[in-house]
Design a protein around this motif. Structure first.
Motif, short mmCIF file in Angstrom:
data_model
loop_
_atom_site.label_atom_id
_atom_site.label_comp_id
_atom_site.label_asym_id
_atom_site.label_seq_id
_atom_site.Cartn_x
_atom_site.Cartn_y
_atom_site.Cartn_z
N ARG A 184 49.56 39.73 28.10
CA ARG A 184 49.44 38.50 28.70
C ARG A 184 48.61 38.57 30.00
N ILE A 185 48.03 37.37 30.32
CA ILE A 185 47.72 37.55 31.99
C ILE A 185 49.00 37.22 32.86
N LEU A 186 48.96 38.18 33.77
CA LEU A 186 50.23 37.99 34.69
C LEU A 186 50.19 37.00 35.70
N VAL A 203 47.27 39.66 43.62
CA VAL A 203 47.52 39.52 42.17
C VAL A 203 48.49 40.77 41.66
N ILE A 204 48.26 41.94 42.51
CA ILE A 204 49.31 43.12 42.18
C ILE A 204 50.52 42.59 42.54
N GLY A 205 50.62 41.99 43.82
CA GLY A 205 51.83 41.62 44.44
C GLY A 205 52.87 40.51 43.51
N ARG A 206 51.75 39.67 43.14
CA ARG A 206 52.52 38.47 42.42
C ARG A 206 52.81 38.76 41.13
N ALA A 207 51.89 39.92 40.55
CA ALA A 207 52.43 40.29 39.14
C ALA A 207 53.79 41.25 39.17
N GLY A 208 53.96 41.35 40.45
CA GLY A 208 55.37 42.38 40.63
C GLY A 208 55.15 43.94 40.43
N LEU A 209 53.66 44.22 40.77
CA LEU A 209 53.35 45.57 40.16
C LEU A 209 53.09 46.52 41.63
N LYS A 210 53.10 47.48 41.48
CA LYS A 210 52.98 48.69 42.51
C LYS A 210 51.63 49.07 42.34
N PRO A 211 50.83 49.76 42.98
CA PRO A 211 49.47 50.24 42.69
C PRO A 211 49.44 51.55 41.76
N CYS A 230 41.28 42.95 37.38
CA CYS A 230 39.69 42.74 37.61
C CYS A 230 39.50 42.12 39.03
N VAL A 231 38.58 42.48 39.79
CA VAL A 231 38.26 41.75 41.18
C VAL A 231 37.03 41.53 41.32
N VAL A 232 36.50 40.34 41.81
CA VAL A 232 35.18 40.14 41.60
C VAL A 232 34.67 39.20 42.95
N PHE A 233 33.57 39.33 43.65
CA PHE A 233 32.93 38.91 44.71
C PHE A 233 31.45 38.08 44.37
N GLY A 234 31.23 37.22 45.10
CA GLY A 234 29.78 36.65 44.95
C GLY A 234 29.50 35.43 45.66
N ALA A 235 28.27 35.13 45.45
CA ALA A 235 27.74 33.93 46.29
C ALA A 235 28.68 32.59 46.20
N GLY A 236 28.51 32.05 47.37
CA GLY A 236 29.38 30.85 47.68
C GLY A 236 29.85 30.60 49.07
N LEU A 237 30.63 31.71 49.62
CA LEU A 237 31.15 32.85 48.77
C LEU A 237 32.28 32.50 48.08
N THR A 238 32.41 33.35 46.78
CA THR A 238 33.46 33.02 45.98
C THR A 238 34.17 34.35 45.65
N TRP A 239 35.27 34.46 45.47
CA TRP A 239 36.13 35.58 44.93
C TRP A 239 37.21 35.39 44.19
N ALA A 240 37.66 36.35 43.28
CA ALA A 240 38.87 36.05 42.35
C ALA A 240 39.23 37.48 41.86
N ALA A 241 40.47 37.60 41.40
CA ALA A 241 41.23 38.75 41.01
C ALA A 241 42.03 38.30 39.88
N VAL A 242 42.32 39.19 38.92
CA VAL A 242 43.37 38.93 37.78
C VAL A 242 44.15 39.91 37.34
N ALA A 243 45.44 40.14 37.27
CA ALA A 243 46.35 41.09 36.74
C ALA A 243 46.51 40.69 35.26
N ILE A 244 46.49 41.86 34.40
CA ILE A 244 46.59 41.61 33.14
C ILE A 244 47.45 42.71 32.61
N GLN A 245 48.49 42.38 31.77
CA GLN A 245 48.93 43.34 30.94
C GLN A 245 48.43 43.36 29.43
N TRP A 246 47.85 44.56 29.30
CA TRP A 246 46.86 44.58 27.99
C TRP A 246 47.60 44.23 26.56
#
Ligand code: UT7
Length: 334
Positions: free
Chosen positions: A183-185, A244-252, A318-334
């Motif tokens: 699920r998306i974490l 998102v890594i922290g919020r998902a409770g993950l270590k790198p 997944c982590v992204v960045f673009g015009a806006g400026l905008t940015w986003a990241a998501v942590a997913i357990q596949w």
């Protein structure tokens, strides 16, 4: 803050798909058109070639191919799709939304369909909207697509930008997670509207329509202050990924794969360093496609998935960045 509340339905990615046009434009071919070299492009960006849509091949056509592949992998019939979101800055038409053409092309008659404009961050913005709509029970599933025909909005005489961009599309199908599925974490989205001047397409909108008088000024093409954008890209993507890594409770060390926005290899290397994730866990395909804006992370996600860069149960970011400026990241357990 975008954590999953206790009452929300967990959401999984059931399938991915992508499509790039056949026509390849190499650095060697660009050397013949403008004052540049393969050496400069490769050392400054990592890009070797990009795909260019055929004449008559629109953003919606590429989006449709990617969508069909994602639906096939997910085992969901187009007729059962309830939501279609296309993230794009290069829609077929200003209105209606490109998502409406996709709905018609695939025959998803039950789906509500709309576009979002968040530049290179659009695919993960779409993922968050879809997750919330599935999570709240308003739709059962969603088809999200990042699709761009940037070649139509590039000034092919500007060597500072034309070497960077390409065309393509990527898609994912989201639905409620079943027992035993991932699920998306966690996710994180951000915007800084004080920096709109760093990266934009200044003309062709209602503020500066294209007229016979300004037709020579290339106003409807991408304009960028590259060095400034670079600096913000590194900082924002690093922060968002860490969040998102922290919020998902993950270590790198528990991340199997990081899929970053594919704009510049030097940006990706800088983020990898700062996140303490080894280079072999960072998925890169920008050498083949250049920067395809909203499509980039979507194509990369599909290629990483299909090539076995991660497996069921693995954690990915997944982590992204673009015009806006905008940015986003998501942590997913596949
Ligand atoms: O997708 C949204 C996010 N976008 C990004 O993340 C893009 C971020 N920025 C970048 O990737 C980089 O800033 C670029 C790749 C766009 C540019 O690299 P740079 O190292 O920042 O180069 P620069 O723009 O400072 O240009 C350095 C030199 C200049 O010459 P002078 O002024 O030092 O004599 C440019 O004129 O390189 C020259 N130059 C080129 N030379 C050969 C610029 N473009 C080219 C070219 N070929 N294509």
């Amino acid at each position: 803050m975008h954590t999953i509340g206790m009452s929300e339905i967990a959401v999984t990615i059931a399938g991915t798909g992508s499509y790039v046009p056949e026509n390849i434009l190499t650095n060697a071919e660009l050397e013949k058109r403008i004052e540049t070299t393969d050496e400069w492009i490769t050392s400054r960006t990592g890009i070797k070639e990009r795909r260019i849509a055929a004449e008559g091949e629109f953003t919606s056509h590429m989006a449709t191919h990617a969508a069909r592949r994602a639906l096939e992998q997910a085992g969901i019939a187009a007729a059962d799709v309830e939501l279609i979101i296309v993230a794009t800055i290069t829609p077929d038409t200003l209105t209606p939304a490109t998502a409406c053409y996709v709905q018609e092309n695939i025959g998803a008659r039950r789906a509500i369909a709309f576009d979002i404009s968040a530049a290179c961050s659009g695919f993960l913005y779409a993922m968050e909207i879809a997750r919330k709509m599935i999570g709240s029970g308003s739709v059962k599933n969603a088809l999200i697509i990042g699709a761009e025909k940037l070649s139509a909005f590039v000034n092919w005489n500007d060597r500072g930008t034309c070497i960077l961009f390409g065309d393509g599309a990527g898609a994912a199908v989201l639905r409620a997670s079943q027992p035993g599925e991932g699920r998306i974490l966690a996710s994180e989205l951000g915007t800084d509207g004080s920096l709109t001047h760093l990266l934009n397409i200044p003309g062709g909108g209602s503020a500066r329509p294209i007229t016979p008088e300004n037709a020579d000024e290339h106003l409807a093409t991408l304009a960028m202050l590259g060095k400034e954008v670079f600096k913000h890209a590194v900082n924002r993507m690093k922060e968002a990924a860490e969040t998102v890594i922290g919020r998902a409770g993950l270590k790198p060390s528990e991340i199997a794969c990081v899929i970053p926005h594919q704009a510049n290899l030097r940006i990706i290397d800088a983020i990898a360093d700062r996140l303490s994730v080894p280079n072999e866990k960072i998925f890169v395909n920008l050498h083949n496609y250049g920067n395809t804006s909203a499509a980039a992370v979507a194509i990369a996600l599909d290629e990483a998935h299909r090539s076995g860069a991660f497996h069921r149960g693995d954690n990915i970011v997944c982590v992204v960045f673009g015009a806006g400026l905008t940015w986003a990241a998501v942590a997913i357990q596949w």
